[in-house]
Scaffold this motif. Structure first.
Motif, short mmCIF file in Angstrom:
data_model
loop_
_atom_site.label_atom_id
_atom_site.label_comp_id
_atom_site.label_asym_id
_atom_site.label_seq_id
_atom_site.Cartn_x
_atom_site.Cartn_y
_atom_site.Cartn_z
N THR A 362 8.03 1.25 11.01
CA THR A 362 9.08 1.80 11.87
C THR A 362 8.57 2.93 12.74
O THR A 362 9.21 3.28 13.74
N GLY A 363 7.45 3.56 12.35
CA GLY A 363 6.98 4.74 13.05
C GLY A 363 7.49 6.04 12.46
O GLY A 363 7.02 7.12 12.82
N PHE A 364 8.46 5.96 11.54
CA PHE A 364 8.95 7.16 10.86
C PHE A 364 8.00 7.52 9.72
O PHE A 364 7.46 6.63 9.05
N PRO A 365 7.79 8.81 9.45
CA PRO A 365 7.05 9.20 8.25
C PRO A 365 7.72 8.64 7.00
O PRO A 365 8.95 8.49 6.97
N PHE A 366 6.90 8.34 6.00
CA PHE A 366 7.42 7.71 4.79
C PHE A 366 6.76 8.34 3.58
O PHE A 366 5.54 8.48 3.53
N LYS A 367 7.58 8.71 2.58
CA LYS A 367 7.06 9.30 1.35
C LYS A 367 6.51 8.21 0.44
O LYS A 367 7.22 7.25 0.10
N VAL A 368 5.26 8.37 0.03
CA VAL A 368 4.58 7.39 -0.82
C VAL A 368 4.24 8.04 -2.15
O VAL A 368 3.68 9.14 -2.19
N VAL A 369 4.56 7.37 -3.25
CA VAL A 369 4.15 7.83 -4.58
C VAL A 369 2.79 7.23 -4.89
O VAL A 369 2.65 6.00 -4.99
N GLU A 370 1.80 8.08 -5.05
CA GLU A 370 0.47 7.62 -5.44
C GLU A 370 0.41 7.59 -6.96
O GLU A 370 0.40 8.64 -7.62
N VAL A 371 0.41 6.40 -7.52
CA VAL A 371 0.41 6.25 -8.97
C VAL A 371 -0.37 5.00 -9.33
O VAL A 371 -0.37 4.01 -8.58
N ALA A 372 -1.04 5.02 -10.45
CA ALA A 372 -1.91 3.92 -10.87
C ALA A 372 -1.17 2.59 -10.90
O ALA A 372 -0.01 2.51 -11.30
N GLY A 373 -1.86 1.54 -10.44
CA GLY A 373 -1.34 0.19 -10.52
C GLY A 373 -0.37 -0.19 -9.42
O GLY A 373 0.28 -1.24 -9.50
N THR A 374 -0.27 0.64 -8.36
CA THR A 374 0.66 0.35 -7.28
C THR A 374 -0.05 0.43 -5.93
O THR A 374 -1.14 1.01 -5.81
N LEU A 375 0.62 -0.08 -4.89
CA LEU A 375 0.06 -0.03 -3.55
C LEU A 375 0.14 1.36 -2.94
O LEU A 375 -0.30 1.57 -1.82
N GLY A 376 0.71 2.31 -3.68
CA GLY A 376 0.68 3.71 -3.23
C GLY A 376 -0.73 4.26 -3.19
O GLY A 376 -0.99 5.25 -2.49
#
Length: 505
Positions: A362-376
């Motif tokens: 979308t072009g909007f900033p997005f909060k990402v959770v960096e955690v094991a086993g995920t695409l974060g």
């Protein structure tokens, strides 16, 4: 330590009832699903269901054997011919095989949407709201993204039919949406203007249109839910007050950039060396100015504590909108094993939050959770095979024949470039549609395997005050009890006499 008495909240009403101090935020695809919204509403606060991709949720649940009884809810839907088609097309008694792919709805068109696509959205939104409202008379609303205009009108229609109490909308400037809500409720056709990449001024304007009587034959007027736009600044609140049709909105949700999901871009357009947004004091809303406008408002983003709730009251807010705390409670849409993993990793200090300026197409900033086993985790995201088979976040563009089409910066790079997009716009983009569907246990079985999860959460999620690594769960009631932990000061009348404080729980 909280003071023995805290500021009393201002008193506003909705549908003749006092507005409660807590709004449960609309999150992801069905993370803020009907179970969570129902639980929060039954506790005396405002429950919100997410309308994002709700048609996909409906048809995938039907293919899983309809575990939530959506067909039962649809027995009262005013278009039984469509319900029969839906049952015949998607319902699988006992559920599909675990390794079988889900049958897909066609991607919703920009130029000439099919009535059937609109019917799917309206019916799905109807089931979600009706399930959330069963067995009580509390307040239930829906959350939509203004950026996703193709899906807005049909979702609003379904919410109206299901007697939703309010609509919360962010990720854009929802001026036309407020008027469309009133028109749809009255049974009138409504339209939203589409932004079209590469279109010249002489090419447009372009609109997405919906006629209630075409989507639901025999539609009759219904009351319109209250409308609460999400704003990030007092300036935007003033613009909406001036441009939204009179009576078209009831109040505001004022969201700080620390909130989960999509954030407003920084006003200074600043980015760091990784193209992630950099915020400054210009991105802080002047809450005193918003309070002076005289409308009820809630504050969101970083307000998930008893102290923060009292700070909100002190600046004139009715209360707070809470997302991240509710996202991991027992009633949220995440499967239990995902919630337990996230809660453990957070309490063990092995999760962090990144405000990513590139992830969302979308072009909007997005909060990402960096955690094991995920695409974060960026290294896992880079390895994912690109595909655009859902298309909710596509942007409109004009093809070589002047026809409206859709493209997404998260689709395969060659496809995006073939459609006239720039290859550099695809860099580091994530497929939110498939990732968020996987988050709720509805991930697609692709040729290369099952889609992986991609979690979001507010900045304060890493300071999770509930649950533990040893006991990785808590309930919606635990969230409410935690937030409402301190007494409320009595309201003082004009002559200085104390009067009873409003009932809050």
């Amino acid at each position: 330590m909280l003071p023995s008495a805290s500021p009393a909240p201002p008193v506003f009403t909705l549908a003749g009832r006092p507005l409660p101090p807590i709004v449960q935020g609309g999150m992801g695809i069905a993370v803020s699903g009907w179970r969570l919204a129902r639980a929060v509403s039954m506790l005396g606060h405002i429950g919100i269901v997410s309308g994002t991709a709700i048609d996909m949720v409906l048809v995938r649940e039907l293919q899983n054997g309809d575990p939530n009884g959506r067909l039962r809810v649809l027995e009262d839907y005013p278009d039984q011919a469509y319900v029969s088609w839906l049952r015949d097309t998607f319902y699988v008694e006992g559920g599909k095989a675990a390794d079988a792919p889900y049958k897909l709805l066609p991607i919703h068109k920009f130029g000439n949407p099919t009535v059937r696509s609109q019917q799917a959205l309206a019916a799905a939104m109807y089931t979600e709201v009706r399930l959330a409202k069963e067995g009580h008379n509390g307040l239930v609303g829906i959350n939509l993204l203004a950026k996703v205009k193709r899906h807005t009108l049909a979702a609003l229609l379904g919410a109206i039919l299901a007697d939703a109490d309010l609509v919360v909308m962010g990720a854009g400037i929802p001026i036309e949406e407020a008027e469309a809500l009133q028109k749809l409720a009255a049974g009138e056709a409504a339209r939203l203007r589409l932004d079209v990449d590469g279109a010249a001024a002489t090419d447009g304007p372009f609109y997405y249109t919906l006629d209630p009587s075409a989507v639901v034959p025999g539609y009759t007027p219904h009351p319109a839910p209250a409308f609460f736009p999400i704003v990030s600044s007092d300036a935007l609140a003033n613009i909406l007050e001036k441009k939204i049709v009179p009576g078209g909105f009831a109040g505001f949700i004022v969201e700080h950039h620390t909130a989960g999901g999509h954030n407003a871009p920084p006003r200074n357009k600043g980015v760091d060396e990784n193209q992630n947004p950099v915020y400054d004091r210009r991105d802080e809303a002047n809450l005193a100015k918003i309070a002076a406008m005289g409308y009820p408002f809630y504050v969101a983003g970083g307000y998930g504590s008893p102290e923060a709730l009292r700070r909100a009251w002190a600046v004139g807010a009715v209360g707070v909108q809470i997302g991240s705390l509710f996202s991991l409670c027992d009633e949220s849409g995440y499967p239990d094993n995902y919630k337990q993993h996230l809660i453990r990793e957070i309490h063990l200090g092995r999760a962090k939050i990144r405000t990513d300026g590139r992830a969302s197409p979308t072009g909007f900033p997005f909060k990402v959770v960096e955690v094991a086993g995920t695409l974060g985790l960026p290294e896992l995201q880079r390895k994912r095979t690109r595909i655009c088979d859902l298309g909710y976040l596509q942007n409109a563009y004009l093809d070589g024949k002047g026809k409206l089409q859709g493209r997404c910066a998260s689709e395969p790079v060659d496809d995006y470039v073939r459609k006239g997009g720039r290859a550099e716009d695809t860099d580091r983009r994530a497929c939110l549609c498939n990732g968020l569907a996987a988050n709720i246990g509805l991930g697609q079985q692709q040729k290369w395997g099952e889609e992986q999860t991609f979690f979001t959460g507010g900045d304060d999620l890493v300071n999770l005050p509930l649950g533990s690594a040893e006991t990785p769960h808590y309930s919606a009631a635990d969230v409410i009890d935690y937030l409402m932990a301190a007494p409320v000061a009595p309201v003082v009348s004009g002559d200085g006499a104390a009067v009873a404080a409003p009932e809050l729980a």
